[in-house]
Design an enzyme around this catalytic site. Structure first.
Site, PDB file in Angstrom:
ATOM      1  CG  MET A 262       7.752  23.869  -0.565  1.00 13.98           C
ATOM      2  SD  MET A 262       6.453  24.879  -1.487  1.00 13.98           S
ATOM      3  CE  MET A 262       5.542  25.812  -0.313  1.00 13.98           C
TER       4      MET A 262
ATOM      5  NE  ARG B 137      -7.165   0.969  11.787  1.00 22.34           N
ATOM      6  CZ  ARG B 137      -5.949   0.710  11.210  1.00 22.34           C
ATOM      7  NH1 ARG B 137      -5.178   1.613  11.074  1.00 22.34           N
ATOM      8  NH2 ARG B 137      -5.620  -0.368  10.573  1.00 22.34           N
TER       9      ARG B 137
ATOM     10  CE  LYS C  79      -0.343  -0.087   5.037  1.00 28.10           C
ATOM     11  NZ  LYS C  79      -1.211  -0.626   6.166  1.00 28.10           N
TER      12      LYS C  79
ATOM     13  CE1 TYR D 239      10.523  32.042   3.947  1.00 23.87           C
ATOM     14  CE2 TYR D 239      11.239  29.773   3.598  1.00 23.87           C
ATOM     15  CZ  TYR D 239      10.589  31.035   3.183  1.00 23.87           C
ATOM     16  OH  TYR D 239      10.311  31.268   1.880  1.00 23.87           O
TER      17      TYR D 239
HETATM   18  C1  LIG Z   1      -0.582  -1.439   6.921  1.00 25.02           C
HETATM   19  C2  LIG Z   1      -1.031  -2.740   7.558  1.00 25.02           C
HETATM   20  C3  LIG Z   1      -0.077  -3.827   7.653  1.00 25.02           C
HETATM   21  C4  LIG Z   1       1.505  -3.890   7.503  1.00 25.02           C
HETATM   22  O1  LIG Z   1       1.853  -3.480   8.638  1.00 25.02           O
HETATM   23  P1  LIG Z   1       3.458  -3.237   8.999  1.00 25.02           P
HETATM   24  O2  LIG Z   1       3.342  -2.723  10.553  1.00 25.02           O
HETATM   25  O3  LIG Z   1       3.867  -2.152   7.983  1.00 25.02           O
HETATM   26  O4  LIG Z   1       3.695  -4.565   8.864  1.00 25.02           O
HETATM   27  C5  LIG Z   1      -0.808  -5.098   7.773  1.00 25.02           C
HETATM   28  N1  LIG Z   1      -2.280  -5.210   8.261  1.00 25.02           N
HETATM   29  C6  LIG Z   1      -2.822  -4.140   7.827  1.00 25.02           C
HETATM   30  C7  LIG Z   1      -4.481  -4.231   8.141  1.00 25.02           C
HETATM   31  C8  LIG Z   1      -2.406  -2.931   7.672  1.00 25.02           C
HETATM   32  O5  LIG Z   1      -3.243  -1.839   7.473  1.00 25.02           O
END
Ligand SMILES: *Cc1c(COP(=O)(O)O)cnc(C)c1O
Length: 380
Positions: free
Chosen positions: A318, A137, A39, A270
């Site tokens: 930036m 969640r 992801k 800045y």
């Molecule tokens: C992102 C995610 C993972 C992977 O987590 P890591 O800590 O990067 O190994 C596994 N399961 C779910 C549901 C996630 O959202």
């Protein structure tokens, strides 16, 4: 147009990513499917290239967050199974079928919806059902009998996986993980007693793999961070010995756009956050917070310049960051410095950056902006 000079870029070792994947595989053994998580553009390592490499190395499943991420992989020729972990938005559901993606379903109502859509297409829609075992969640809070009813009435679907996600897997002083395991296992065994035995039960992200929490492995694990070479430190308590050795696969560099000498008393950047206590030599880097350098590294971070640590001085802006190179061998415009990576004996990783910036390593990696060019060190 072009070619343009690289102002800031990452160098990614797909070979190292493959080694990390194989390290995970050998820790969990052949009975456990390893589903790498790609992801967020593979934590900014490039989802397409990483997925090609991992599938060539034997990964049969990949996990993404949403339908768009899965569709990109399909469009680029990835044929492995793809689990979509955090999407089932109404507008995305057709895409699940169109791109042959497997959704994680988070409520009983959505099982019915998936059934309706599958029936309309004349297919059997596979899905994985997520149980909220205490993270609060995503996931259903329904009881086993309610889940069984929903599964039984969704005749155009097949529940291929049951999963949950652990909230505190790096905290060995808390009982939350064991509590979550108990909730999940109870639901799975009630379902099993009623004849519902999905081939995949999965709960583990990177941490329960790295520290050998074997009762959370079941038939499949979902590692992300460790694939990219990072094991989270134990947050609290004492973990069993770490089983997994992995190494970061990404180095991040930036070009020097200016080098100059400042007199004592000169102000930098800045807000004049930095004032030169004595005459000094500074270099200005062609990368800033728009590239993903955390603004919190202002006056606090450091980079590696010509094999030496060089402190960040003044505000990260930036597109530019200023460093003190007074102690470094001479630098020239166009030279590269290392923002994240290793030069000789000196090294800076995402966890160190995160500590300095008051964030987490995941956020440092995911924060590397799309405008930072990617170079792959070996062919995919
Ligand atoms: C992102 C995610 C993972 C992977 O987590 P890591 O800590 O990067 O190994 C596994 N399961 C779910 C549901 C996630 O959202």
């Amino acid at each position: 147009m072009g070619p343009f000079a690289y102002r800031s870029w990452v160098e990614i070792s797909l070979r190292q990513i493959a080694e990390n994947f194989h390290a995970v595989r050998s820790v969990v053994g052949p009975g456990v499917e390893v589903m790498p998580v790609v992801k967020a553009d593979a934590y900014r390592h490039g989802a397409v290239e990483v997925s090609r490499k991992l599938t060539a190395e034997g990964a049969r499943w990949l996990a993404v967050s949403n339908v768009e991420e899965g569709a990109i992989l399909r469009d680029r020729g990835i044929t492995a199974r793809i689990l979509v972990m955090a999407d089932f938005l109404p507008a995305e559901r057709d895409g699940l079928f169109d791109y042959n993606l497997t959704p994680v379903i988070h409520s009983l109502a959505d099982i019915h919806e998936w059934d309706r859509l599958s029936a309309a297409r004349g297919v059997t829609g596979d899905y994985h059902l997520k149980v909220d075992s205490g993270m609060g969640r995503l996931g259903t809070l329904a009881s086993a009998p309610e889940i069984l009813n929903a599964i039984a009435s969704a005749r155009h679907t097949r529940v291929e996986g049951l999963m949950t996600h652990l909230a505190s897997s790096a905290n060995y002083a808390s009982s939350q993980t064991e509590d979550q395991l108990a909730v999940f296992n109870r639901i799975c065994s009630e379902l099993a007693r009623a004849g519902v035995n999905p081939p995949f039960l999965h709960l583990s992200s990177s941490t329960p793999v790295a520290y050998g929490r074997r009762n959370a492995w079941q038939r499949m694990v979902r590692p992300g961070h460790v694939i990219y070479g990072y094991v989270s430190p134990v947050a609290k308590g004492t973990a069993p010995p770490r089983l997994l050795e992995v190494r970061p696969a990404l180095t991040w560099k930036a070009a020097v756009v200016a080098v100059k000498d400042l007199p004592a008393g000169a102000q930098v950047g800045y807000g004049a956050m930095f004032r030169a206590p004595q005459p000094m030599r500074i270099a200005v880097l062609a990368a800033g917070y728009a590239d993903g350098i955390p603004h919190r590294l202002s006056n606090k971070g450091r980079v590696i310049a010509k094999g030496q640590f060089a402190p960040v001085i003044g505000a990260v802006s930036m597109d530019l960051t200023t460093i003190d190179v007074t102690q470094c061998p001479p630098l020239q415009v166009g030279d590269a410095v290392t923002l994240l990576g290793t030069e000789g004996a000196f090294s800076i990783d995402a966890q160190q950056i995160a500590r300095t910036a008051g964030t987490i390593s995941y956020s440092v990696l995911c924060g590397i902006h799309a405008r930072v060019k990617r170079i792959y060190l070996e062919a995919a």
